[in-house]
Design an enzyme around this catalytic site. Structure first.
Site, PDB file in Angstrom:
ATOM      1  N   LYS A 178      -0.152   4.357  -1.397  1.00  8.08           N
ATOM      2  CA  LYS A 178      -1.585   4.526  -1.645  1.00  8.08           C
ATOM      3  C   LYS A 178      -2.197   5.199  -0.420  1.00  8.08           C
ATOM      4  O   LYS A 178      -1.807   4.877   0.718  1.00  8.08           O
ATOM      5  CB  LYS A 178      -2.214   3.148  -1.891  1.00  8.08           C
ATOM      6  N   SER A 204      -8.415  -0.077  -7.825  1.00 10.71           N
ATOM      7  CA  SER A 204      -8.531   1.181  -7.108  1.00 10.71           C
ATOM      8  C   SER A 204      -7.181   1.841  -6.818  1.00 10.71           C
ATOM      9  O   SER A 204      -7.147   3.022  -6.490  1.00 10.71           O
ATOM     10  CB  SER A 204      -9.246   0.946  -5.774  1.00 10.71           C
ATOM     11  N   SER A 227      -7.172  -4.716  -7.363  1.00 11.84           N
ATOM     12  CA  SER A 227      -6.760  -3.311  -7.365  1.00 11.84           C
ATOM     13  C   SER A 227      -5.275  -3.022  -7.463  1.00 11.84           C
ATOM     14  O   SER A 227      -4.897  -1.860  -7.587  1.00 11.84           O
ATOM     15  CB  SER A 227      -7.303  -2.608  -6.127  1.00 11.84           C
TER      16      SER A 227
END
Ligand code: GLN
Length: 484
Positions: free
Chosen positions: A76, A151, A175
């Site tokens: 990420k 997210s 997330s």
């Protein structure tokens, strides 16, 4: 090969039927072909990946390889990577190159995993849909008109569409688990403090926790085992022995007590999600588990408490982005105050600004006691509910998300609707507990549904065992969207 488990990939690498360079090239080519339509990656590091793959092949040849040596993965874009830009999907950090690696990144480098690139996300991890990004929304591979959740949506999509076998994420309020549910992959957020936050760009420090995405619980267990570990550079890192999270995968589930919070099964979830969740619980009963009703009376206060605490911490954390030390600086400005203000106005997106404003408000003199202090008290009550529930059961189960993936744009103008998507996940972060989402069926339009499993503190190995037991007798986690 893109379908293979980590165990099978590692076996092929060791046997020499496949080199890491070949495997890495396979995934890089897939990213080249599919990323233009899915937008899961912000940055792809082909040269770096191939260099790391060659080093992994040397280790494999020397017989010093571990289970992740030579395995490609995606990070990420919230994890700092030395020499490769780290954007947090923000214009503020569009060109930021960190001088050091996050702890998670260095741990994975040390075991010889190969980073393919950095994945798209909601800006500074604020969001549930991957629409709040400077780099354009990430698309759900099951239906590219729909959101993948957020997210950590880019990482979830990378795994779902097999652009990477495994990926890292972070989970402040859901997330990792929510995008895992919406894209049909497995994702685990460990107990707060298990994964170091060093070099993981902060959103809400008392809630942020790194986590793992894989197709299966077994793959997540292998990845988490490498990510976790004490790190003195993070003051909230927990000093514990390193664990092998695969150790309990084979344990039978007979006698397992699954707690079902009555508040989670009242109204709120869509009928298709309910049907898939109930079917998964039936499967667990067939495997010998029993279910018991538990109560989390304060869980309904999790969203209001979270949307005070998280913005408060965010407003403080994001004050460092001022155009002076790093990040975007407005090209034209008057005095120093004007430079700060223009740089931040230009660098941050709308949702980030909304959270900074809310956070500044709830921390301000006169409101601190009324909002922030109250929210901290609720947080304690929520944690106590879980502690009481775990006297009656071994794990807690319920839906991960109240709905399947929704059309891009449907909720982006209504922040409260968006915030409600985390209704089942947020309490877990407030309590600091581990949580996992595994694909357990499909709902409307054949879209994936996730089952959430919540464990007691440091019970990650059991959560993975419970998920693995389900995956041994079902094939939801093997289904693949029709892309490429
Ligand atoms: N959707 C939640 C938020 O917007 C949680 C995000 C997260 O876990 N990083 O804050």
């Amino acid at each position: 090969m893109i379908e293979a488990s980590l165990k099978d990939l590692a076996a092929a690498l060791r046997a020499g039927t496949l080199s890491s360079v070949e495997l890495t090239t396979l995934f890089l080519d897939r990213i080249d072909a599919l990323n233009p339509s899915l937008n899961a990656f912000i940055t792809v590091d082909r040269d770096g990946a191939l260099t790391a793959a060659r080093a992994a092949d040397a280790r494999l040849a020397a017989g010093t390889a571990g289970p992740l040596t030579g395995i490609p993965l995606a990070h990420k874009d919230v994890f700092c990577t030395e020499g490769v830009r780290t954007t947090c999907a923000s214009r503020m950090l569009e060109n930021f190159v960190s001088p050091y690696d996050a702890h998670v990144v260095s741990q994975l480098k040390a075991v010889g995993a190969v980073m393919l690139g950095k994945t798209n996300m909601d800006e500074f991890a604020m969001g549930s849909s991957n629409e709040n990004t400077h780099f354009g929304p990430t698309k759900n591979p099951w239906n590219t008109g729909r959101v993948p959740g957020g997210s950590s949506g880019g990482s979830a999509v990378a795994v779902a569409a097999r652009l990477a076998p495994i990926a890292t994420g972070t989970d402040t309020g859901g997330s990792v688990r929510q995008p895992a549910a919406l894209t049909g992959v497995t994702g685990i957020k460990p107990t707060y403090g298990v994964v170091s936050r060093y070099g993981m760009i902060a959103y809400a420090s008392s809630l942020d926790q790194g986590g793992a995405f894989g197709r299966s619980a077994e793959d997540c267990a292998l990845l988490l085992s490498a990510m976790a570990g004490f790190d003195p550079r993070d003051s909230t890192s927990v000093e514990r022995e390193t664990e092998d999270y695969t150790r309990d995968l084979g344990k039978p589930l007979a006698g397992l007590r699954i707690g079902l919070p009555k508040e989670f099964f009242a109204e709120g979830m869509d009928d298709d999600v309910r049907a898939a969740t109930e079917a998964a619980l039936d499967q667990y009963r067939q495997l010998g588990a029993t279910t018991v009703e538990v109560s989390l009376p304060n869980a309904k206060l999790a969203i209001p408490a979270y949307y005070v605490i998280a913005p408060a911490e965010a407003s403080s954390n994001l004050s460092r982005f001022d155009g002076v030390r790093y990040g975007h600086r407005a090209p034209e400005y008057g005095d120093l105050a004007d430079m700060y203000s223009k740089s931040r106005a230009q660098g941050f997106g709308a949702e980030v600004k909304r959270r900074i404003l809310v956070g500044t408000y709830v921390l301000s003199h006169g409101y601190y006691d009324a909002y922030y202090l109250q929210a901290q008290k609720l947080r304690r009550l929520i944690a106590e509910d879980f502690i009481a529930a775990f006297t009656q059961c071994d794990v807690i189960a319920g839906p991960t998300s109240p709905t399947v993936a929704w059309p891009i744009g449907e909720k982006s103008d209504d922040p409260v609707q968006m915030y409600l998507q985390d209704i089942y996940t947020i309490a877990v972060n407030l309590a600091g507990l581990p949580g996992l989402s595994l694909p357990c069926g499909t709902g409307a339009n054949d879209l994936p549904v996730g089952l959430q499993l919540i464990g007691n503190y440091f019970d990650e190995a059991r959560l993975l065992n419970v998920a693995h037991g389900f995956q041994q007798t079902t094939d939801w986690h093997r289904r693949m969207p029709a892309v490429g």
